[in-house]
Design a protein around this motif. Structure first.
Motif, PDB file in Angstrom:
ATOM      1  N   TRP A 105      -0.346   7.323   7.064  1.00 11.01           N
ATOM      2  CA  TRP A 105      -1.054   6.795   5.891  1.00 11.01           C
ATOM      3  C   TRP A 105      -2.225   7.698   5.504  1.00 11.01           C
ATOM      4  CZ3 TRP A 105      -3.721   1.307   5.665  1.00 11.01           C
ATOM      5  CH2 TRP A 105      -3.871   0.947   4.306  1.00 11.01           C
ATOM      6  N   GLN A 106      -2.952   8.189   6.502  1.00 11.55           N
ATOM      7  CA  GLN A 106      -4.109   9.047   6.218  1.00 11.55           C
ATOM      8  C   GLN A 106      -3.710  10.358   5.552  1.00 11.55           C
ATOM      9  OE1 GLN A 106      -6.946   9.452   9.550  1.00 11.55           O
ATOM     10  NE2 GLN A 106      -5.761   7.848  10.574  1.00 11.55           N
ATOM     11  N   ALA A 117       1.629  -1.515   4.973  1.00  5.23           N
ATOM     12  CA  ALA A 117       1.149  -0.140   4.925  1.00  5.23           C
ATOM     13  C   ALA A 117       1.911   0.746   5.905  1.00  5.23           C
ATOM     14  CB  ALA A 117      -0.349  -0.111   5.263  1.00  5.23           C
ATOM     15  N   ASN A 160      -3.213   9.029  -2.145  1.00  2.00           N
ATOM     16  CA  ASN A 160      -3.358   7.651  -2.636  1.00  2.00           C
ATOM     17  C   ASN A 160      -3.263   7.675  -4.159  1.00  2.00           C
ATOM     18  OD1 ASN A 160      -3.944   4.989  -3.139  1.00  2.00           O
ATOM     19  ND2 ASN A 160      -5.987   5.026  -2.223  1.00  2.00           N
ATOM     20  N   SER A 161      -2.095   7.351  -4.682  1.00  5.45           N
ATOM     21  CA  SER A 161      -1.881   7.449  -6.129  1.00  5.45           C
ATOM     22  C   SER A 161      -2.797   6.503  -6.910  1.00  5.45           C
ATOM     23  CB  SER A 161      -0.417   7.141  -6.462  1.00  5.45           C
ATOM     24  OG  SER A 161      -0.065   5.836  -6.016  1.00  5.45           O
ATOM     25  N   ASP A 206     -12.795  10.077  -2.004  1.00  5.97           N
ATOM     26  CA  ASP A 206     -11.520  10.630  -2.479  1.00  5.97           C
ATOM     27  C   ASP A 206     -11.651  11.681  -3.578  1.00  5.97           C
ATOM     28  OD1 ASP A 206      -9.947   9.352  -0.702  1.00  5.97           O
ATOM     29  OD2 ASP A 206      -9.065   7.903  -2.086  1.00  5.97           O
ATOM     30  N   GLY A 255       0.223   2.826  -3.233  1.00  2.00           N
ATOM     31  CA  GLY A 255      -1.177   3.047  -3.560  1.00  2.00           C
ATOM     32  C   GLY A 255      -2.070   1.944  -3.037  1.00  2.00           C
ATOM     33  N   PHE A 256      -3.307   2.307  -2.753  1.00  2.00           N
ATOM     34  CA  PHE A 256      -4.296   1.368  -2.231  1.00  2.00           C
ATOM     35  C   PHE A 256      -5.494   1.397  -3.183  1.00  2.00           C
ATOM     36  CE2 PHE A 256      -7.742  -0.026   0.558  1.00  2.00           C
ATOM     37  CZ  PHE A 256      -7.154  -1.061   1.286  1.00  2.00           C
ATOM     38  N   ASP A 257      -5.500   0.466  -4.138  1.00  3.41           N
ATOM     39  CA  ASP A 257      -6.546   0.414  -5.162  1.00  3.41           C
ATOM     40  C   ASP A 257      -7.728  -0.390  -4.625  1.00  3.41           C
ATOM     41  OD1 ASP A 257      -8.174  -0.215  -7.400  1.00  3.41           O
ATOM     42  OD2 ASP A 257      -6.481   0.071  -8.743  1.00  3.41           O
ATOM     43  N   ILE A 294      -8.731   6.337   2.935  1.00  3.01           N
ATOM     44  CA  ILE A 294      -7.858   5.596   3.849  1.00  3.01           C
ATOM     45  C   ILE A 294      -8.311   5.804   5.294  1.00  3.01           C
ATOM     46  CG2 ILE A 294      -5.512   5.352   4.733  1.00  3.01           C
ATOM     47  CD1 ILE A 294      -5.972   4.184   1.924  1.00  3.01           C
ATOM     48  N   HIS A 307      -5.856   6.042  -6.537  1.00  2.00           N
ATOM     49  CA  HIS A 307      -7.181   6.618  -6.715  1.00  2.00           C
ATOM     50  C   HIS A 307      -7.146   7.953  -7.449  1.00  2.00           C
ATOM     51  CE1 HIS A 307      -9.286   4.192  -3.250  1.00  2.00           C
ATOM     52  NE2 HIS A 307      -8.899   3.453  -4.270  1.00  2.00           N
ATOM     53  N   ALA A 344       0.812  -1.220   0.000  1.00  5.82           N
ATOM     54  CA  ALA A 344       0.000   0.000   0.000  1.00  5.82           C
ATOM     55  C   ALA A 344       0.839   1.260   0.000  1.00  5.82           C
ATOM     56  CB  ALA A 344      -0.929  -0.011   1.219  1.00  5.82           C
TER      57      ALA A 344
END
Length: 693
Positions: free
Chosen positions: A112-113, A106, A117-118, A418, A83-85, A137, A120, A80
């Motif tokens: 992380w927050q 992660a 997020n690349s 997002d 990115g997180f798809d 996230i 998305h 992650a």
């Protein structure tokens, strides 16, 4: 930690579950630990999502989400940090088999927050900054607090799993190949009965994902082919969604050359257009096909199986049942329902499946039906940030959108959180959701960019309405003002036909005006009923797509409404220009656009009937003047009196006079025996209604 995970995976295999593990920390340490894990476990089929793919793994980043359905792996690792798809993570989870490891690497939660997020970025509207973090996230981490997963860092596991009980009786006992469960064998038997039993007794096969529904279709088709059946058809929203059924059929018939072509995939639009012969029609993922198309297939084919996923990534829940089953009961009262509940790849209490349903709101809730009272209704407006404090409301909204729209996916949930250009208006009573509308903020494009769009040099993400106005309607100036696009509108199924959708459209106009919007519009797969709904709300049709949507087999329609008095005339100009151009250019559009839709969109110029025109029509109706010499008179008469004709008469006149189709095509479309039959129908229309003229 390696030893602890190995022991947990042995236990997971014994319990027939997948093991969800989330490790958080710095990327380098976690990637090193993942490499050690892979070396220790030596999984046969390892998938990796994200950057820095180890040599032992297959990277699935290049696959589309639907391409990950129906195949299997025994280890799935998600990096992650790159990115997180959400869409691919939800889809790929279903491929992991019992005893397999699902590992998420992660950053620490707070960090992380705050990261963009690349994965998305494509869900966001232009010109969202690339460093915009969004809220998905943060929402997902909130949902994670309720999940049954192993958590840790690069060296330590912090907790143990709450282990489900091992299944008392294996679903695979006393089941012979090619079946995986007794329920699957029952399903195949039920499919075969559709062919051997009475006509007009379709089967509705429902299941959660992973229960072998699609495989049952392929196994049944193989049985039929081996018994001599040669015309079995299968369809689905896309061929990829029929891949499992086709693969099982191919495997069981590979040594029988004479049967290998008995099962054939046909796309929905082709199926409706050509209506090929079929001893059995199989429809996989039927919930993702619009109800009107399923109704047409049901009307034509007498032996048919509808299969669909109820929950999970591919499913649309109770929406399919609520929309389609009433029609099914009306047309075929002896239809049969069969549910598959025995999972094949893992047991029912699988913690990974529970995590995916919880984290991506795929779990359908059976809430008490809301009763509409005389109390005042409340209009509420939600932005992306609001969902963090209103997760239950987000569940309600996303669930309702899934019910109402056949293409709602996990990426739509991700976009809600997002994409800052998206917001939701709801109609509520006593905090209960009655209806909702998903709104996209568009337009406000600078002059240079709008001109580039008009000239076909640029396209920008998330501005469908603005680009239609600038490029297709040659009105780049309209792309520079603030536009609202209604992407979806939905009403609770049990409250439909009580004007709630219309009330919602009316009520949201004032806040849109206050926020400086100039126009509000929508684009959707057009049907006569939908167009009537939007026209009743004051929207005008301004563009019809030149291609049919593959999923709905309907053309897309753009409708627009001015939010201020000074802009009303501009919308009226666009409406009249569109109606005139559509009338002139109709032969270039798809030939099977519904006639009732065309009658709503086209407004041909009308001329007073002269005595000579009426005389020629009377001669034609008496078979004393050929069609070729009265085409102009017939067109003039039909343009004025189309609304009073029967549906079949309207269809034939439109196909021949407006769409300029050949007699052969007209007769084939409307099941007429030939040109003489079609002309006779026109003559009867003249005789019946000449007095009106």
């Amino acid at each position: 930690m390696l030893a602890a995970l190995q022991q947990a995976l042995v236990k997971a295999a014994n319990c027939r579950i997948r093991l969800p593990v989330i490790l958080q920390g710095d990327e380098k340490s976690l990637l090193t630990q993942a490499q050690h894990l892979l070396m220790a476990l030596q999984p046969a089929h390892s998938w990796w999502l994200g950057e820095h793919t180890p040599a032992q793994c297959q990277n699935i980043g290049q696959y589309k989400a639907h391409q990950l359905l129906g195949i299997e792996c025994d280890c799935l690792i998600i990096n992650a940090f790159s990115g997180f798809d959400a869409d691919k993570i939800a889809a790929s989870a279903g491929a992991l088999t019992a005893g397999g490891l699902w590992l998420l690497l992660a950053p620490e939660s707070l960090q992380w927050q705050q990261l963009a997020n690349s994965a998305h970025h494509r869900l966001r509207s232009y010109p969202t900054p690339t460093d915009y973090p969004g809220y998905f996230i943060a929402f997902w981490l909130g949902q994670l607090q309720q999940a049954n997963v192993l958590r840790g860092n690069a060296t330590t596991l912090f907790n143990d799993l709450t282990w489900p009980e091992a299944e008392a009786n294996s679903t695979t006992l006393d089941v012979t190949m090619p079946y995986k469960t007794s329920e699957q064998a029952t399903a195949v038997s039920a499919i075969l009965n559709v062919v051997s039993g009475h006509r007009r007794r379709p089967l509705l096969l429902l299941a959660d994902r992973g229960c072998g529904k699609s495989a049952a279709l392929g196994i049944a088709a193989a049985h039929l082919a081996l018994s001599g059946k040669k015309h079995i058809l299968i369809t689905a929203p896309a061929k990829a969604q029929a891949a499992v059924a086709l693969a099982h059929f191919a495997q069981l018939t590979e040594h029988e050359a004479s049967t290998s072509l008995a099962l054939r995939f046909v796309a929905v639009d082709e199926l409706l257009a050509s209506q090929p012969e079929a001893e059995l029609l199989l429809i996989d993922e039927a919930a993702a096909i619009p109800t009107p198309l399923l109704q047409q297939l049901l009307d034509h084919y007498s032996r048919i199986v509808f299969a669909s996923t109820e929950h999970g990534y591919e499913g649309t829940g109770r929406g399919f049942q609520l929309r389609f089953q009433p029609y099914l009961t009306k047309r075929c009262p002896n239809w049969r329902l069969l549910r598959l509940t025995q999972p094949i790849r893992y047991q029912a209490q699988d913690p990974l499946e529970q995590l995916i349903r919880l984290g991506f709101l795929l779990k359908q809730t059976d809430e008490t039906a809301v009763t509409l009272t005389a109390e005042s209704l409340e209009l509420k407006h939600y932005h992306a940030s609001d969902w963090l404090t209103e997760p239950k409301k987000l569940q309600q909204v996303f669930g309702l959108l899934s019910f109402a729209h056949y293409q709602t996916q996990v990426k739509d949930l991700a976009a809600l959180l997002d994409n800052p250009a998206l917001s939701v208006y709801t109609l509520e009573q006593d905090k209960q959701l009655l209806a909702c509308a998903l709104i996209s903020q568009e337009g406000e494009i600078d002059d240079a960019l709008s001109q580039a769009i008009y000239q076909g040099q640029r396209r920008i993400q998330g501005h469908l309405l603005a680009q239609n106005l600038a490029f297709h309607l040659a009105s780049p100036a309209l792309a520079t003002v603030k536009l609202a696009r209604i992407m979806r509108i939905a009403v609770q199924p049990h409250l439909q036909r009580q004007q709630l959708g219309s009330q919602l459209l009316t009520r949201l106009e004032k806040p849109l005006q206050q926020q400086g919007y100039h126009y509000v519009g929508s684009s959707f797969a057009a049907s006569a009923d939908l167009v009537r709904f939007w026209q009743k709300a004051g929207f005008a049709a301004i563009r019809l797509g030149m291609q049919l949507d593959k999923a709905s087999a309907e053309p897309s329609l753009v409708m627009l409404k001015a939010l201020s008095a000074e802009n009303v005339s501009k919308v009226q100009q666009l409406k009249l220009k569109f109606a005139s151009r559509l009338y002139q250019e109709l032969p270039d559009y798809p030939s099977n656009i519904a006639s009732d839709l065309l009658l709503q969109l086209i407004q041909p110029t009308q001329h007073a009937m002269t005595p000579l025109t009426l005389t020629n029509l009377q001669l034609f109706s008496a078979d004393q003047r050929p069609f070729e010499l009265v085409i102009t008179e017939l067109l003039q008469w039909f343009n004025q009196y189309a609304v009073i004709l029967s549906k079949l008469q309207q269809q034939v006149f439109i196909a021949k006079l407006w769409q300029k189709q050949s007699w052969a095509v007209v007769c084939q479309r409307f099941s007429l025996t030939g040109k003489a039959c079609a002309i006779k129908l026109m003559q009867q229309a003249i005789i019946q209604h000449i007095d009106s003229a």
